[in-house]
Design a protein around this motif. Structure first.
Motif, PDB file in Angstrom:
ATOM      1  N   ASN A   1       0.810  -1.218   0.000  1.00 42.64           N
ATOM      2  CA  ASN A   1       0.000   0.000   0.000  1.00 42.64           C
ATOM      3  C   ASN A   1       0.844   1.268   0.000  1.00 42.64           C
ATOM      4  OD1 ASN A   1       0.960  -0.482   2.537  1.00 42.64           O
ATOM      5  ND2 ASN A   1      -0.897   0.147   3.610  1.00 42.64           N
ATOM      6  N   GLY A   2       2.108   1.168  -0.429  1.00 47.06           N
ATOM      7  CA  GLY A   2       2.948   2.351  -0.551  1.00 47.06           C
ATOM      8  C   GLY A   2       4.252   2.204   0.218  1.00 47.06           C
ATOM      9  N   THR A   3       5.085   3.201   0.111  1.00 48.85           N
ATOM     10  CA  THR A   3       6.375   3.187   0.804  1.00 48.85           C
ATOM     11  C   THR A   3       6.224   3.642   2.244  1.00 48.85           C
ATOM     12  OG1 THR A   3       7.574   3.629  -1.242  1.00 48.85           O
ATOM     13  CG2 THR A   3       8.721   4.110   0.809  1.00 48.85           C
ATOM     14  N   MET A   4       6.787   2.875   3.152  1.00 47.77           N
ATOM     15  CA  MET A   4       6.819   3.259   4.558  1.00 47.77           C
ATOM     16  C   MET A   4       8.136   3.960   4.835  1.00 47.77           C
ATOM     17  SD  MET A   4       8.200   2.702   7.780  1.00 47.77           S
ATOM     18  CE  MET A   4       8.968   1.085   7.780  1.00 47.77           C
ATOM     19  N   THR A   5       8.068   5.171   5.392  1.00 43.39           N
ATOM     20  CA  THR A   5       9.254   5.926   5.760  1.00 43.39           C
ATOM     21  C   THR A   5       9.122   6.408   7.191  1.00 43.39           C
ATOM     22  OG1 THR A   5       9.550   6.716   3.486  1.00 43.39           O
ATOM     23  CG2 THR A   5      10.736   7.894   5.220  1.00 43.39           C
ATOM     24  N   ASN A   6      10.135   6.143   8.008  1.00 41.03           N
ATOM     25  CA  ASN A   6      10.152   6.622   9.379  1.00 41.03           C
ATOM     26  C   ASN A   6      11.475   7.320   9.652  1.00 41.03           C
ATOM     27  OD1 ASN A   6      11.320   5.737  12.338  1.00 41.03           O
ATOM     28  ND2 ASN A   6       9.249   6.559  12.422  1.00 41.03           N
ATOM     29  N   THR A   7      11.389   8.536  10.144  1.00 44.34           N
ATOM     30  CA  THR A   7      12.563   9.292  10.553  1.00 44.34           C
ATOM     31  C   THR A   7      12.427   9.639  12.023  1.00 44.34           C
ATOM     32  OG1 THR A   7      12.813  10.261   8.348  1.00 44.34           O
ATOM     33  CG2 THR A   7      13.955  11.357  10.158  1.00 44.34           C
ATOM     34  N   ALA A   8      13.436   9.302  12.822  1.00 44.20           N
ATOM     35  CA  ALA A   8      13.372   9.556  14.258  1.00 44.20           C
ATOM     36  C   ALA A   8      14.633  10.254  14.736  1.00 44.20           C
ATOM     37  CB  ALA A   8      13.187   8.241  15.018  1.00 44.20           C
ATOM     38  N   TYR A   9      14.446  11.205  15.646  1.00 48.72           N
ATOM     39  CA  TYR A   9      15.547  11.900  16.298  1.00 48.72           C
ATOM     40  C   TYR A   9      15.426  11.673  17.801  1.00 48.72           C
ATOM     41  CZ  TYR A   9      16.104  14.593  11.958  1.00 48.72           C
ATOM     42  OH  TYR A   9      16.302  14.969  10.649  1.00 48.72           O
ATOM     43  N   TYR A  10      16.579  11.590  18.487  1.00 51.68           N
ATOM     44  CA  TYR A  10      16.566  11.343  19.925  1.00 51.68           C
ATOM     45  C   TYR A  10      17.506  12.291  20.646  1.00 51.68           C
ATOM     46  CZ  TYR A  10      14.514   7.194  17.956  1.00 51.68           C
ATOM     47  OH  TYR A  10      13.736   6.344  17.223  1.00 51.68           O
ATOM     48  N   SER A  11      17.119  12.727  21.817  1.00 52.48           N
ATOM     49  CA  SER A  11      17.930  13.648  22.596  1.00 52.48           C
ATOM     50  C   SER A  11      17.780  13.360  24.082  1.00 52.48           C
ATOM     51  CB  SER A  11      17.521  15.100  22.306  1.00 52.48           C
ATOM     52  OG  SER A  11      16.208  15.346  22.773  1.00 52.48           O
ATOM     53  N   ASP A  12      18.554  14.055  24.895  1.00 54.60           N
ATOM     54  CA  ASP A  12      18.420  13.981  26.358  1.00 54.60           C
ATOM     55  C   ASP A  12      18.447  12.540  26.870  1.00 54.60           C
ATOM     56  OD1 ASP A  12      17.373  16.961  27.371  1.00 54.60           O
ATOM     57  OD2 ASP A  12      16.911  16.506  25.279  1.00 54.60           O
ATOM     58  N   TYR A  13      19.438  11.789  26.425  1.00 54.44           N
ATOM     59  CA  TYR A  13      19.567  10.413  26.922  1.00 54.44           C
ATOM     60  C   TYR A  13      19.688  10.416  28.444  1.00 54.44           C
ATOM     61  CZ  TYR A  13      20.066   7.959  22.478  1.00 54.44           C
ATOM     62  OH  TYR A  13      19.823   7.389  21.256  1.00 54.44           O
ATOM     63  N   GLY A  14      19.019   9.466  29.080  1.00 56.98           N
ATOM     64  CA  GLY A  14      19.030   9.365  30.530  1.00 56.98           C
ATOM     65  C   GLY A  14      17.962  10.199  31.199  1.00 56.98           C
ATOM     66  N   VAL A  15      17.082  10.857  30.404  1.00 63.44           N
ATOM     67  CA  VAL A  15      16.019  11.684  30.973  1.00 63.44           C
ATOM     68  C   VAL A  15      15.065  10.827  31.819  1.00 63.44           C
ATOM     69  CG1 VAL A  15      14.476  11.382  28.979  1.00 63.44           C
ATOM     70  CG2 VAL A  15      14.275  13.424  30.417  1.00 63.44           C
ATOM     71  N   LYS A  16      14.533  11.409  32.897  1.00 62.89           N
ATOM     72  CA  LYS A  16      13.588  10.688  33.732  1.00 62.89           C
ATOM     73  C   LYS A  16      12.252  10.559  33.006  1.00 62.89           C
ATOM     74  CE  LYS A  16      11.373  10.687  38.291  1.00 62.89           C
ATOM     75  NZ  LYS A  16      11.224  11.399  39.594  1.00 62.89           N
ATOM     76  N   VAL A  17      11.716   9.347  32.947  1.00 62.82           N
ATOM     77  CA  VAL A  17      10.440   9.086  32.265  1.00 62.82           C
ATOM     78  C   VAL A  17       9.463   8.464  33.251  1.00 62.82           C
ATOM     79  CG1 VAL A  17       9.292   7.804  30.421  1.00 62.82           C
ATOM     80  CG2 VAL A  17      11.581   8.767  30.042  1.00 62.82           C
ATOM     81  N   THR A  18       8.293   9.074  33.367  1.00 60.98           N
ATOM     82  CA  THR A  18       7.248   8.554  34.248  1.00 60.98           C
ATOM     83  C   THR A  18       5.997   8.286  33.429  1.00 60.98           C
ATOM     84  OG1 THR A  18       8.078   9.833  36.125  1.00 60.98           O
ATOM     85  CG2 THR A  18       5.839   9.004  36.287  1.00 60.98           C
ATOM     86  N   ALA A  19       5.484   7.081  33.516  1.00 65.75           N
ATOM     87  CA  ALA A  19       4.253   6.720  32.804  1.00 65.75           C
ATOM     88  C   ALA A  19       3.417   5.817  33.694  1.00 65.75           C
ATOM     89  CB  ALA A  19       4.577   6.014  31.493  1.00 65.75           C
ATOM     90  N   GLU A  20       2.174   6.197  33.910  1.00 61.61           N
ATOM     91  CA  GLU A  20       1.269   5.420  34.748  1.00 61.61           C
ATOM     92  C   GLU A  20       0.004   5.076  33.984  1.00 61.61           C
ATOM     93  OE1 GLU A  20       0.502   7.735  38.188  1.00 61.61           O
ATOM     94  OE2 GLU A  20       2.529   7.517  39.019  1.00 61.61           O
ATOM     95  N   ALA A  21      -0.637   4.001  34.378  1.00 64.94           N
ATOM     96  CA  ALA A  21      -1.896   3.607  33.753  1.00 64.94           C
ATOM     97  C   ALA A  21      -2.967   4.645  34.059  1.00 64.94           C
ATOM     98  CB  ALA A  21      -2.329   2.240  34.265  1.00 64.94           C
ATOM     99  N   PRO A  22      -3.812   4.984  33.088  1.00 61.08           N
ATOM    100  CA  PRO A  22      -4.907   5.924  33.322  1.00 61.08           C
ATOM    101  C   PRO A  22      -5.884   5.357  34.359  1.00 61.08           C
ATOM    102  CG  PRO A  22      -4.554   5.563  30.982  1.00 61.08           C
ATOM    103  CD  PRO A  22      -3.788   4.503  31.700  1.00 61.08           C
ATOM    104  N   PRO A  23      -6.755   6.181  34.923  1.00 57.38           N
ATOM    105  CA  PRO A  23      -7.739   5.682  35.894  1.00 57.38           C
ATOM    106  C   PRO A  23      -8.580   4.555  35.298  1.00 57.38           C
ATOM    107  CG  PRO A  23      -7.698   8.074  35.892  1.00 57.38           C
ATOM    108  CD  PRO A  23      -6.864   7.637  34.728  1.00 57.38           C
ATOM    109  N   ALA A  24      -8.751   3.491  36.055  1.00 60.45           N
ATOM    110  CA  ALA A  24      -9.516   2.335  35.572  1.00 60.45           C
ATOM    111  C   ALA A  24     -10.944   2.726  35.210  1.00 60.45           C
ATOM    112  CB  ALA A  24      -9.522   1.241  36.636  1.00 60.45           C
ATOM    113  N   GLY A  25     -11.496   3.677  35.947  1.00 61.02           N
ATOM    114  CA  GLY A  25     -12.875   4.091  35.683  1.00 61.02           C
ATOM    115  C   GLY A  25     -13.040   4.866  34.395  1.00 61.02           C
ATOM    116  N   ASP A  26     -11.938   5.307  33.798  1.00 64.31           N
ATOM    117  CA  ASP A  26     -11.995   6.061  32.551  1.00 64.31           C
ATOM    118  C   ASP A  26     -11.327   5.289  31.411  1.00 64.31           C
ATOM    119  OD1 ASP A  26     -12.720   8.273  31.025  1.00 64.31           O
ATOM    120  OD2 ASP A  26     -10.815   9.315  31.369  1.00 64.31           O
ATOM    121  N   THR A  27     -11.220   3.970  31.581  1.00 62.25           N
ATOM    122  CA  THR A  27     -10.524   3.132  30.604  1.00 62.25           C
ATOM    123  C   THR A  27     -11.399   1.985  30.137  1.00 62.25           C
ATOM    124  OG1 THR A  27      -8.400   3.635  31.670  1.00 62.25           O
ATOM    125  CG2 THR A  27      -8.465   1.734  30.197  1.00 62.25           C
TER     126      THR A  27
END
Length: 310
Positions: free
Chosen positions: A255-281
């Motif tokens: 279905n066509g050419t797939m192209t992905n370009t990615a840039y990365y910075s700030d290696y070692g940055v603190k990342v916080t990710a939590e599950a959304p409220p169960a009542g809203d999921t």
């Protein structure tokens, strides 16, 4: 908008956003985090340079990400956020659909942007207010175990890539391909970086870089063939601290050419990710049971999975 259309949007969202998120696992102007602190190294060969980049990028364990992805006229999108991979994939990305059929579908669903959250066991997508008004929830939860059942071998591969991907997977692919060359020195985000390029056999390397069974690999190769995917070109840029700072992947698909370009910075940055409220999921399996098509999505996810693992 009809409920079936909303469900299709929800099921498509995991394919597109997962594709983007994994493809985004790469880098930009790096070296700002403590774990990224490194030293300039002169390497004798591309192989030695890539081995060092593989190790250094893996040890950094997190980075800020910005990327663009397009697949023919089906869709184009951007992704911005931060991802961590030290103890399973975790992070947050803002996905904006900028063109193609997918952008139009998302606009009809109420929004061309969405928030994506990645946790070790599941992926979450925040849908539009229109979706929430109809289904009573803003978030959809996609458990990786459920995704593995969604599309046969491609679903199993998607799960494997989601749970095991790191930014340096593109480096590993080039190392495993046996076809890598040093292009030269170039500027990336204003800083010097070394450009490497190679071509990989997607199906063959999927076997080397996944935990699939022989039957699952056979099924994946069949689905890759049906999707028109055989080889993928990978270009990476590595900075003076042996960190991946840019990645470009291209693959021809039915279905066509797939192209992905990615840039990365700030290696070692603190990342916080939590599950959304169960009542809203809402769990995506509930949407799948009530209608919508997922099979086409699972096929679309195959090249995205191999590409994002890079």
């Amino acid at each position: 908008m009809k409920s079936t259309t909303v469900r299709r949007v929800a099921l498509s969202a995991v394919v597109v956003t997962t594709l983007t998120g994994l493809a985004a696992c790469g880098s930009q102007d790096a070296g700002k985090g403590d774990k990224a602190a490194g030293r300039s190294v002169t390497h004798v060969s591309p192989l030695a340079a890539l081995l060092s980049a593989d190790k250094s990028t893996d040890k950094a364990e997190s980075a800020k990400v910005r990327s663009t992805t397009s697949i023919g006229d089906a869709m184009s999108m951007t992704a911005n956020g931060a991802l961590a991979w030290g103890q399973g994939l975790r992070g947050n990305l803002t996905i904006t659909y900028t063109g193609g059929q997918m952008a139009e579908v998302m606009r009809k669903a109420g929004s061309s942007s969405m928030e994506a959250r990645y946790l070790p066991d599941a992926y979450y997508a925040r849908m539009s207010e229109k979706f929430a008004q109809q289904f009573g929830k803003h978030w959809i939860r996609y458990a990786y175990d459920d995704l593995a059942k969604l599309g046969g071998s491609s679903g199993a591969y998607l799960k494997d890539q989601l749970q095991n991907t790191t930014p340096n997977q593109s480096v590993k692919l080039l190392l495993a391909s046996g076809d890598v060359k040093k292009v030269g020195q170039e500027k990336v985000s204003g800083a010097e970086a070394t450009h490497y390029s190679g071509t990989v056999d997607v199906a063959r390397l999927a076997g080397k870089n996944s935990h699939l069974t022989a039957d699952q690999l056979a099924g994946l190769k069949k689905q890759l063939s049906q999707a028109g995917v055989s080889t993928e070109t990978i270009d990476i840029w590595v900075d003076g601290q042996d960190l991946l700072v840019k990645k470009v992947e291209k693959a021809d698909m039915a279905n066509g050419t797939m192209t992905n370009t990615a840039y990365y910075s700030d290696y070692g940055v603190k990342v916080t990710a939590e599950a959304p409220p169960a009542g809203d999921t809402k769990d995506f399996t509930d949407l799948a049971k009530s209608g919508g098509t997922a099979s086409s999505g699972s096929r679309t996810s195959v090249p995205g999975g191999s590409g994002t693992s890079s």
